[in-house]
Design an enzyme around this catalytic site. Structure first.
Site, PDB file in Angstrom:
ATOM      1  N   ASP A 121      -5.968  -3.775   3.630  1.00 51.84           N
ATOM      2  CA  ASP A 121      -4.716  -4.266   4.208  1.00 51.84           C
ATOM      3  C   ASP A 121      -3.771  -3.112   4.516  1.00 51.84           C
ATOM      4  O   ASP A 121      -3.120  -2.584   3.613  1.00 51.84           O
ATOM      5  CB  ASP A 121      -4.082  -5.233   3.191  1.00 51.84           C
ATOM      6  CG  ASP A 121      -2.765  -5.807   3.678  1.00 51.84           C
ATOM      7  OD1 ASP A 121      -2.486  -5.721   4.888  1.00 51.84           O
ATOM      8  OD2 ASP A 121      -2.020  -6.346   2.840  1.00 51.84           O
ATOM      9  N   ASP A 310      -1.199  -3.950  11.215  1.00 47.97           N
ATOM     10  CA  ASP A 310      -1.546  -4.622   9.958  1.00 47.97           C
ATOM     11  C   ASP A 310      -2.957  -5.215  10.018  1.00 47.97           C
ATOM     12  O   ASP A 310      -3.154  -6.291  10.576  1.00 47.97           O
ATOM     13  CB  ASP A 310      -0.512  -5.722   9.681  1.00 47.97           C
ATOM     14  CG  ASP A 310      -0.784  -6.439   8.362  1.00 47.97           C
ATOM     15  OD1 ASP A 310      -1.713  -6.029   7.637  1.00 47.97           O
ATOM     16  OD2 ASP A 310      -0.073  -7.413   8.069  1.00 47.97           O
TER      17      ASP A 310
END
Ligand SMILES: *[C@@H]1O[C@H](CO)[C@@H](O)[C@H](O)[C@H]1NC(C)=O
Ligand SMILES: *[C@@H]1O[C@H](CO)[C@@H](O)[C@H](O)[C@H]1NC(C)=O
Ligand SMILES: *[C@@H]1O[C@H](CO)[C@@H](O)[C@H](O)[C@H]1NC(C)=O
Ligand SMILES: *[C@@H]1O[C@H](CO)[C@@H](O)[C@H](O)[C@H]1NC(C)=O
Ligand SMILES: *[C@@H]1O[C@H](CO)[C@@H](O)[C@H](O)[C@H]1NC(C)=O
Length: 423
Positions: A121, A310
């Site tokens: 992430d 992201d």
């Protein structure tokens, strides 16, 4: 003849090891670059539906989902992470999801000899895992790390972590260090955060055994009970020992793909890579994105919120006005409160979309790569991979972009490299 083949491999390996020069670095980093697959969780190989993808992204950043769905505005950005032993109390109102059909793309990570499937992430900075310290009913079907069974785990006395999301979900627990092996490269003393409490939404999301945060370390939530004591991410720990201080995200249209650390594989993209400096002061891989284009027609984004790269978000969440402008070019597209975002007939010819990365590079997503999922069994209505941010004040560029663009995250000079992926 498996044993003969094994013998050959062992012999070959021994020869290579003998031929290799003594490692010059303090860490036992035999490889100067390495790859990690990103794959569907084999236990739950179903795709994420549009509603879940949207809900999850809004929850991650603490945006009110229902409010945004009702009037396209009013969602507030609350801090994503909290230091200390508090739980965030955001304004997000999240509807219960009747179906458990969320799936995530995960990569294998070995911690103290135990393999877990974690979500890489670039939008957070904690390496946290489900642990056997959790009550059995919270662990459920998750793989959980057992610190007792690791001979290398060392608890950091007094240290704790607490990640909370604006919708009230979160995870908290204790902190230690252990050997963490990703792609064959080991960091001996990587900070590993063991959940001792997780909120119900994490319990229900049986796909996630935890996260490998790849944003900047200042977002790390570890504290000693009174003040923040941010720990380094895995990438921060290996960065300086790699051939290049980078990791790259190379995702296929189905969302699987490869993360590569230490090297930029220029067979994966076309043309020259464009480099854009990031502003890391927020802790995110953040940049300006004040322009967009629909079918090659460049326009100013009237809101011009900052954007972040992201890998932990499925969709491309743009300022609401940008999403509206895009779907105004798609016949019969509507922003559906029921589904939670923009939908359109699956046979629509979608225009290409591009968003600015910095001032000079436009990241193009071809029209035929915009659709995220079908909404109904008959596949007549489709949910777009481009959606609005409900006026939240930040644009989140997730997988919809990474499937079309090869992206290098450079921690050395804090920049992002972009180039269109080879189709
Ligand atoms: C967090 O705070 C609560 C209430 O003050 C306390 O009961 C709990 O033990 C704390 N948790 C940790 C991990 O320190
Ligand atoms: C969250 O905020 C609401 C409204 O201010 C309040 O009623 C509620 O008790 C808070 N919850 C927690 C866990 O602090
Ligand atoms: C950062 O590093 C890359 C790769 O070495 C280089 O091509 C690029 O020009 C640098 N960018 C900035 C903004 O310094
Ligand atoms: C970076 O972002 C911060 C806010 O997050 C802002 O205060 C600062 O001016 C920005 N720096 C640059 C160089 O744009
Ligand atoms: C809808 O799409 C799915 C996934 O591509 C496929 O398995 C299914 O057969 C399709 N259904 C119809 C009615 O075409």
């Amino acid at each position: 003849m498996p044993s003969l083949r094994l013998f050959f491999l062992v012999t070959l390996f021994a020869a290579i090891v003998l031929a290799a020069p003594a490692p010059a670095r303090k860490r036992n980093l035999q490889k100067r670059s390495f790859k990690v697959p990103r794959q569907l969780n084999p236990a739950h190989p179903r795709g994420l539906n549009g509603y879940d993808a949207m809900r999850k992204a809004y929850a991650k950043y603490g945006w009110g989902f229902i409010a945004a769905r009702k009037n396209g505005e009013g969602a507030k950005l609350t801090p994503k992470v909290n230091a200390g032993n508090g739980t965030a109390n955001g304004t997000g109102e999240v509807a219960a999801n009747p179906e458990d059909n969320a799936a995530l793309f995960l990569s294998p990570v070995e911690i103290g000899g135990q393999t877990l499937n974690l979500d890489f992430d670039s939008g957070s900075s904690d390496l946290w895992v489900f642990s056997t310290e959790l009550p059995q009913q919270s662990i459920g079907q998750h793989s959980a790390f057992d610190a007792q069974k690791s001979t290398s785990f060392k608890q950091i006395q007094g240290a704790q972590f607490s990640i909370s999301y604006g919708d009230g979900s979160g995870a908290a627990g204790i902190v230690g260090t252990d050997k963490v092996n990703i792609g064959g490269v080991t960091v001996e003393n990587q900070a590993v955060e063991l959940a001792t409490a997780v909120s119900r939404s994490f319990v229900e999301d049986t796909n996630t055994d935890g996260l490998v945060g790849l944003a900047f370390s200042q977002l790390n939530t570890v504290n000693d009970g009174t003040k923040k004591t941010p720990q380094k991410t895995f990438f921060d720990n290996v960065m300086n020992d790699l051939d290049m201080p980078v990791f790259t995200a190379d995702l296929d249209p189905d969302g699987t793909g490869t993360y590569e650390f230490g090297k930029i594989d220029n067979t994966k993209f076309t043309g020259e890579m464009a480099w854009i400096p990031v502003n890391a002061s927020s802790g995110f891989w953040q940049f300006d994105s004040a322009k967009f284009s629909v079918n090659g027609q460049e326009q100013q984004n009237p809101t011009a919120s900052k954007a972040i790269a992201d890998t932990g978000t499925s969709l491309l969440l743009v300022d609401q006005a940008v999403a509206e402008a895009y779907y105004s070019a798609v016949p019969n597209a509507v922003n559906s409160a029921q589904v939670g975002g923009f939908v359109y007939p699956c046979d629509a010819q979608l225009p290409d979309m591009a968003v600015a990365i910095g001032n000079d590079y436009m990241a193009v997503i071809p029209g035929n790569q915009i659709t995220f999922a079908t909404v109904d069994q008959a596949n007549t209505t489709c949910f777009g991979g481009v959606q609005g941010n409900g006026g939240a004040g930040l644009q989140i560029y997730g997988d919809t972009m990474f499937k079309a663009q090869f992206v290098a995250f450079n921690g050395g000079n804090q920049s992002l490299g972009f180039a269109p992926k080879k189709q």
